[in-house]
Design an enzyme around this catalytic site. Structure first.
Site, PDB file in Angstrom:
ATOM      1  N   ARG A  29      -9.313  -9.240 -22.260  1.00 30.01           N
ATOM      2  CA  ARG A  29      -9.565  -7.902 -22.803  1.00 30.01           C
ATOM      3  C   ARG A  29     -10.416  -7.095 -21.831  1.00 30.01           C
ATOM      4  NH1 ARG A  29      -7.507  -7.766 -27.919  1.00 30.01           N
ATOM      5  NH2 ARG A  29      -7.285  -9.850 -28.824  1.00 30.01           N
ATOM      6  N   ASP A  30     -10.028  -5.832 -21.663  1.00 33.09           N
ATOM      7  CA  ASP A  30     -10.773  -4.922 -20.793  1.00 33.09           C
ATOM      8  C   ASP A  30     -12.165  -4.698 -21.401  1.00 33.09           C
ATOM      9  OD1 ASP A  30      -9.799  -2.504 -18.576  1.00 33.09           O
ATOM     10  OD2 ASP A  30     -11.703  -2.270 -19.640  1.00 33.09           O
ATOM     11  N   HIS A 100      -3.978  -5.519 -11.161  1.00 34.86           N
ATOM     12  CA  HIS A 100      -4.031  -5.839 -12.585  1.00 34.86           C
ATOM     13  C   HIS A 100      -3.134  -4.883 -13.343  1.00 34.86           C
ATOM     14  CE1 HIS A 100      -7.392  -3.263 -11.360  1.00 34.86           C
ATOM     15  NE2 HIS A 100      -7.237  -2.617 -12.498  1.00 34.86           N
TER      16      HIS A 100
HETATM   17  P1  DGP Z   1      -8.787   0.071 -12.720  1.00 31.76           P
HETATM   18  O1  DGP Z   1      -9.532   1.352 -12.954  1.00 31.76           O
HETATM   19  O2  DGP Z   1      -7.279   0.243 -12.877  1.00 31.76           O
HETATM   20  O3  DGP Z   1      -9.185  -0.609 -11.428  1.00 31.76           O
HETATM   21  O4  DGP Z   1      -9.223  -0.876 -13.923  1.00 31.76           O
HETATM   22  C1  DGP Z   1     -10.243  -1.815 -13.838  1.00 31.76           C
HETATM   23  C2  DGP Z   1     -10.549  -2.224 -15.250  1.00 31.76           C
HETATM   24  O5  DGP Z   1     -11.311  -3.397 -15.209  1.00 31.76           O
HETATM   25  C3  DGP Z   1     -11.358  -1.199 -16.027  1.00 31.76           C
HETATM   26  O6  DGP Z   1     -10.573  -0.714 -17.112  1.00 31.76           O
HETATM   27  C4  DGP Z   1     -12.559  -1.952 -16.519  1.00 31.76           C
HETATM   28  C5  DGP Z   1     -12.202  -3.403 -16.289  1.00 31.76           C
HETATM   29  N1  DGP Z   1     -13.326  -4.244 -15.898  1.00 31.76           N
HETATM   30  C6  DGP Z   1     -14.157  -4.036 -14.853  1.00 31.76           C
HETATM   31  N2  DGP Z   1     -15.071  -5.025 -14.793  1.00 31.76           N
HETATM   32  C7  DGP Z   1     -14.772  -5.873 -15.820  1.00 31.76           C
HETATM   33  C8  DGP Z   1     -15.357  -7.087 -16.274  1.00 31.76           C
HETATM   34  O7  DGP Z   1     -16.326  -7.623 -15.736  1.00 31.76           O
HETATM   35  N3  DGP Z   1     -14.785  -7.672 -17.374  1.00 31.76           N
HETATM   36  C9  DGP Z   1     -13.700  -7.130 -18.005  1.00 31.76           C
HETATM   37  N4  DGP Z   1     -13.234  -7.782 -19.067  1.00 31.76           N
HETATM   38  N5  DGP Z   1     -13.131  -5.989 -17.596  1.00 31.76           N
HETATM   39  C10 DGP Z   1     -13.661  -5.374 -16.521  1.00 31.76           C
END
Ligand code: DGP
Length: 121
Positions: A29-30, A100
């Site tokens: 999950r984001d 991703h």
């Molecule tokens: P993008 O902007 O397409 O590079 O998306 C990166 C996504 O990664 C963003 O929606 C937030 C998520 N994200 C960043 N750091 C972490 C983390 O430490 N854990 C999780 N679960 N998500 C993260």
């Protein structure tokens, strides 16, 4: 390529809400959800951006989409619909340089993303 936070998630060095894993990929999950369901589906092998993909990565990228479809079905939003997005580079807002696939679901999602307001800016 320098290591990203996603490598730490793959290696369980930092926690994440992992919903799926197989030999090639991981889904979690984001941390900053943009929809009721917001998953990130990543390859375990780090590739920085779409620009860095090679012909040999075809199956791997296809696999990410098959995982998205599988999770959509299992989580019950395959019929209602969902969005998959893979951002590439600065203008697209990519912040983590390990490719991703965002999977967003659980509400009607606006489209198109390039609005009149943005066109005037
Ligand atoms: P993008 O902007 O397409 O590079 O998306 C990166 C996504 O990664 C963003 O929606 C937030 C998520 N994200 C960043 N750091 C972490 C983390 O430490 N854990 C999780 N679960 N998500 C993260």
């Amino acid at each position: 390529m320098s290591e990203t936070i996603f490598n730490k998630i793959i290696n369980r060095e930092i926690p994440a809400d992992i919903v799926y894993e197989d030999d090639l990929s991981l889904a979690f999950r984001d941390i900053n959800p943009q929809a009721p369901v917001h998953l990130l589906i990543i390859p375990k092998r780090a590739i920085a951006t779409i620009n860095d993909l090679e012909a040999g990565d075809r199956e791997l990228v296809g696999h990410l989409y098959l995982v998205a479809a599988k999770l959509a079905k299992e989580m019950g939003f395959d019929d209602a619909g969902y969005r998959t997005v893979m951002n590439c580079g600065e203008s697209a807002g990519q912040t983590v340089f390990h490719i991703h696939l965002h999977l967003l679901a659980g509400k009607p999602l606006g489209w198109p993303p390039y609005t009149d307001r943005m066109k005037q800016a």
